[in-house]
Design a protein around this motif. Structure first.
Motif, PDB file in Angstrom:
ATOM      1  N   ILE A  16       0.833  -1.203   0.000  1.00 53.87           N
ATOM      2  CA  ILE A  16       0.000   0.000   0.000  1.00 53.87           C
ATOM      3  C   ILE A  16       0.868   1.253   0.000  1.00 53.87           C
ATOM      4  O   ILE A  16       0.625   2.195  -0.747  1.00 53.87           O
ATOM      5  CB  ILE A  16      -0.974  -0.026   1.199  1.00 53.87           C
ATOM      6  CG1 ILE A  16      -1.978  -1.167   0.999  1.00 53.87           C
ATOM      7  CG2 ILE A  16      -1.670   1.315   1.392  1.00 53.87           C
ATOM      8  CD1 ILE A  16      -2.825  -1.479   2.209  1.00 53.87           C
ATOM      9  N   ARG A  17       1.901   1.268   0.829  1.00 53.16           N
ATOM     10  CA  ARG A  17       2.804   2.418   0.926  1.00 53.16           C
ATOM     11  C   ARG A  17       3.473   2.725  -0.405  1.00 53.16           C
ATOM     12  O   ARG A  17       3.709   3.886  -0.732  1.00 53.16           O
ATOM     13  CB  ARG A  17       3.883   2.142   1.971  1.00 53.16           C
ATOM     14  CG  ARG A  17       4.920   3.241   2.033  1.00 53.16           C
ATOM     15  CD  ARG A  17       6.235   2.841   2.678  1.00 53.16           C
ATOM     16  NE  ARG A  17       6.132   2.369   4.025  1.00 53.16           N
ATOM     17  CZ  ARG A  17       6.624   1.193   4.441  1.00 53.16           C
ATOM     18  NH1 ARG A  17       7.208   0.369   3.590  1.00 53.16           N
ATOM     19  NH2 ARG A  17       6.525   0.842   5.693  1.00 53.16           N
ATOM     20  N   SER A  18       3.772   1.706  -1.185  1.00 53.59           N
ATOM     21  CA  SER A  18       4.502   1.916  -2.442  1.00 53.59           C
ATOM     22  C   SER A  18       3.626   2.512  -3.542  1.00 53.59           C
ATOM     23  O   SER A  18       4.139   2.962  -4.557  1.00 53.59           O
ATOM     24  CB  SER A  18       5.112   0.603  -2.932  1.00 53.59           C
ATOM     25  OG  SER A  18       4.095  -0.280  -3.352  1.00 53.59           O
ATOM     26  N   GLY A  19       2.313   2.532  -3.336  1.00 51.35           N
ATOM     27  CA  GLY A  19       1.405   3.081  -4.341  1.00 51.35           C
ATOM     28  C   GLY A  19       1.283   4.593  -4.221  1.00 51.35           C
ATOM     29  O   GLY A  19       1.864   5.225  -3.342  1.00 51.35           O
ATOM     30  N   THR A  20       0.487   5.157  -5.100  1.00 54.35           N
ATOM     31  CA  THR A  20       0.303   6.608  -5.081  1.00 54.35           C
ATOM     32  C   THR A  20      -0.850   7.035  -4.187  1.00 54.35           C
ATOM     33  O   THR A  20      -0.912   8.187  -3.772  1.00 54.35           O
ATOM     34  CB  THR A  20       0.047   7.138  -6.504  1.00 54.35           C
ATOM     35  OG1 THR A  20      -1.100   6.471  -7.033  1.00 54.35           O
ATOM     36  CG2 THR A  20       1.249   6.906  -7.397  1.00 54.35           C
ATOM     37  N   SER A  21      -1.782   6.116  -3.917  1.00 58.98           N
ATOM     38  CA  SER A  21      -2.926   6.480  -3.087  1.00 58.98           C
ATOM     39  C   SER A  21      -3.468   5.253  -2.373  1.00 58.98           C
ATOM     40  O   SER A  21      -3.184   4.113  -2.754  1.00 58.98           O
ATOM     41  CB  SER A  21      -4.023   7.104  -3.945  1.00 58.98           C
ATOM     42  OG  SER A  21      -4.543   6.154  -4.837  1.00 58.98           O
ATOM     43  N   PHE A  22      -4.248   5.512  -1.323  1.00 63.62           N
ATOM     44  CA  PHE A  22      -4.944   4.433  -0.629  1.00 63.62           C
ATOM     45  C   PHE A  22      -6.322   4.931  -0.232  1.00 63.62           C
ATOM     46  O   PHE A  22      -6.583   6.132  -0.203  1.00 63.62           O
ATOM     47  CB  PHE A  22      -4.154   3.913   0.581  1.00 63.62           C
ATOM     48  CG  PHE A  22      -3.947   4.895   1.702  1.00 63.62           C
ATOM     49  CD1 PHE A  22      -4.858   4.983   2.753  1.00 63.62           C
ATOM     50  CD2 PHE A  22      -2.816   5.721   1.733  1.00 63.62           C
ATOM     51  CE1 PHE A  22      -4.656   5.869   3.800  1.00 63.62           C
ATOM     52  CE2 PHE A  22      -2.610   6.605   2.779  1.00 63.62           C
ATOM     53  CZ  PHE A  22      -3.536   6.682   3.815  1.00 63.62           C
ATOM     54  N   SER A  23      -7.207   3.985   0.041  1.00 66.21           N
ATOM     55  CA  SER A  23      -8.563   4.321   0.453  1.00 66.21           C
ATOM     56  C   SER A  23      -8.840   3.703   1.811  1.00 66.21           C
ATOM     57  O   SER A  23      -8.491   2.543   2.057  1.00 66.21           O
ATOM     58  CB  SER A  23      -9.572   3.798  -0.577  1.00 66.21           C
ATOM     59  OG  SER A  23     -10.863   4.284  -0.281  1.00 66.21           O
ATOM     60  N   VAL A  24      -9.448   4.487   2.702  1.00 65.22           N
ATOM     61  CA  VAL A  24      -9.905   3.984   3.988  1.00 65.22           C
ATOM     62  C   VAL A  24     -11.396   3.719   3.821  1.00 65.22           C
ATOM     63  O   VAL A  24     -12.172   4.639   3.556  1.00 65.22           O
ATOM     64  CB  VAL A  24      -9.652   4.999   5.121  1.00 65.22           C
ATOM     65  CG1 VAL A  24     -10.182   4.464   6.443  1.00 65.22           C
ATOM     66  CG2 VAL A  24      -8.164   5.330   5.224  1.00 65.22           C
ATOM     67  N   ASN A  25     -11.785   2.458   3.953  1.00 69.84           N
ATOM     68  CA  ASN A  25     -13.166   2.031   3.825  1.00 69.84           C
ATOM     69  C   ASN A  25     -13.746   1.882   5.222  1.00 69.84           C
ATOM     70  O   ASN A  25     -13.300   1.034   5.992  1.00 69.84           O
ATOM     71  CB  ASN A  25     -13.231   0.676   3.113  1.00 69.84           C
ATOM     72  CG  ASN A  25     -12.658   0.720   1.714  1.00 69.84           C
ATOM     73  OD1 ASN A  25     -13.371   0.900   0.760  1.00 69.84           O
ATOM     74  ND2 ASN A  25     -11.328   0.553   1.603  1.00 69.84           N
ATOM     75  N   VAL A  26     -14.715   2.723   5.591  1.00 71.06           N
ATOM     76  CA  VAL A  26     -15.356   2.631   6.903  1.00 71.06           C
ATOM     77  C   VAL A  26     -16.420   1.546   6.785  1.00 71.06           C
ATOM     78  O   VAL A  26     -17.411   1.711   6.066  1.00 71.06           O
ATOM     79  CB  VAL A  26     -15.980   3.980   7.318  1.00 71.06           C
ATOM     80  CG1 VAL A  26     -16.653   3.859   8.686  1.00 71.06           C
ATOM     81  CG2 VAL A  26     -14.919   5.079   7.328  1.00 71.06           C
ATOM     82  N   LEU A  27     -16.190   0.428   7.485  1.00 69.18           N
ATOM     83  CA  LEU A  27     -17.068  -0.725   7.323  1.00 69.18           C
ATOM     84  C   LEU A  27     -18.447  -0.511   7.931  1.00 69.18           C
ATOM     85  O   LEU A  27     -18.594   0.134   8.976  1.00 69.18           O
ATOM     86  CB  LEU A  27     -16.433  -1.976   7.927  1.00 69.18           C
ATOM     87  CG  LEU A  27     -15.153  -2.479   7.269  1.00 69.18           C
ATOM     88  CD1 LEU A  27     -14.747  -3.824   7.862  1.00 69.18           C
ATOM     89  CD2 LEU A  27     -15.292  -2.583   5.757  1.00 69.18           C
ATOM     90  N   ALA A  28     -19.432  -1.093   7.269  1.00 69.60           N
ATOM     91  CA  ALA A  28     -20.813  -1.080   7.743  1.00 69.60           C
ATOM     92  C   ALA A  28     -21.036  -2.284   8.659  1.00 69.60           C
ATOM     93  O   ALA A  28     -20.292  -3.279   8.615  1.00 69.60           O
ATOM     94  CB  ALA A  28     -21.773  -1.132   6.558  1.00 69.60           C
ATOM     95  N   GLN A  29     -22.078  -2.187   9.466  1.00 71.96           N
ATOM     96  CA  GLN A  29     -22.422  -3.240  10.416  1.00 71.96           C
ATOM     97  C   GLN A  29     -22.528  -4.614   9.736  1.00 71.96           C
ATOM     98  O   GLN A  29     -22.160  -5.628  10.327  1.00 71.96           O
ATOM     99  CB  GLN A  29     -23.758  -2.866  11.049  1.00 71.96           C
ATOM    100  CG  GLN A  29     -24.015  -3.456  12.389  1.00 71.96           C
ATOM    101  CD  GLN A  29     -25.220  -2.770  13.002  1.00 71.96           C
ATOM    102  OE1 GLN A  29     -26.333  -2.882  12.468  1.00 71.96           O
ATOM    103  NE2 GLN A  29     -25.008  -2.059  14.079  1.00 71.96           N
ATOM    104  N   SER A  30     -22.989  -4.641   8.519  1.00 71.21           N
ATOM    105  CA  SER A  30     -23.174  -5.903   7.793  1.00 71.21           C
ATOM    106  C   SER A  30     -21.871  -6.469   7.231  1.00 71.21           C
ATOM    107  O   SER A  30     -21.875  -7.544   6.629  1.00 71.21           O
ATOM    108  CB  SER A  30     -24.172  -5.692   6.649  1.00 71.21           C
ATOM    109  OG  SER A  30     -23.632  -4.771   5.712  1.00 71.21           O
TER     110      SER A  30
END
Length: 159
Positions: free
Chosen positions: A60-74
């Motif tokens: 992930i660090r070696s890429g240009t971007s990352f996404s933080v996915n806030v998980l849903a209850q399901s």
């Protein structure tokens, strides 16, 4: 201080659960990250703590971007899937690419697209500061997945 006592006391702090994702050279990579928070509104920044033993973070660090996915209850099963080391964590997982190419997990309650700003020593973890590039949430966001005292929890009254 015993680490078991430290863990027990800190477990009384309820937190949301996120999965951090990016596109690596051989495909998508990701890991479950419970240690995540906003850091700054101006400039917009977030903070996440990554285990030094993570095999996903170097990709992930070696890429240009990352996404933080806030998980849903399901999405408890996604939390558990991405918490494991190794294997194809994305096998059968529905996702779409962010404008910068990082995987966004379908059904999440929110997405925060970032790039790495800095990393700091945090003992057995790395403290990562991310510059937020864009945020998005569905109009009808599902309830978030919560973790409290070593178990998943639910919001009893969201009003």
């Amino acid at each position: 201080m015993a680490s078991s006592a430290f863990r027990s006391v800190l477990g009384r702090f309820c937190s949301g659960v996120t999965v951090v994702t990016a596109m690596g050279p051989t495909g998508p990579a990701g890991f479950t990250c419970q240690a995540f928070s906003s850091l700054s509104l101006d400039p917009p920044r977030v903070i996440l703590c990554v285990s030094r033993t993570s095999t996903s973070w170097p990709v992930i660090r070696s890429g240009t971007s990352f996404s933080v996915n806030v998980l849903a209850q399901s999405q408890r099963s996604l939390c558990e899937r991405f918490a494991r080391s190794g294997g194809d964590k994305f096998q059968g997982v529905a996702w779409s690419a962010s404008p910068d190419g990082a995987p966004r997990l379908d059904g999440a309650t929110a997405w925060i697209d970032c790039r790495v700003h800095t990393e700091h020593d945090g003992g057995d973890h790395l403290v990562v500061i991310g510059d937020v590039r864009r945020v998005e949430a569905p109009a009808e966001s599902p309830q978030p997945l919560l973790y409290y005292r070593g178990r998943y929890a639910r919001i009893a009254d969201a009003s």
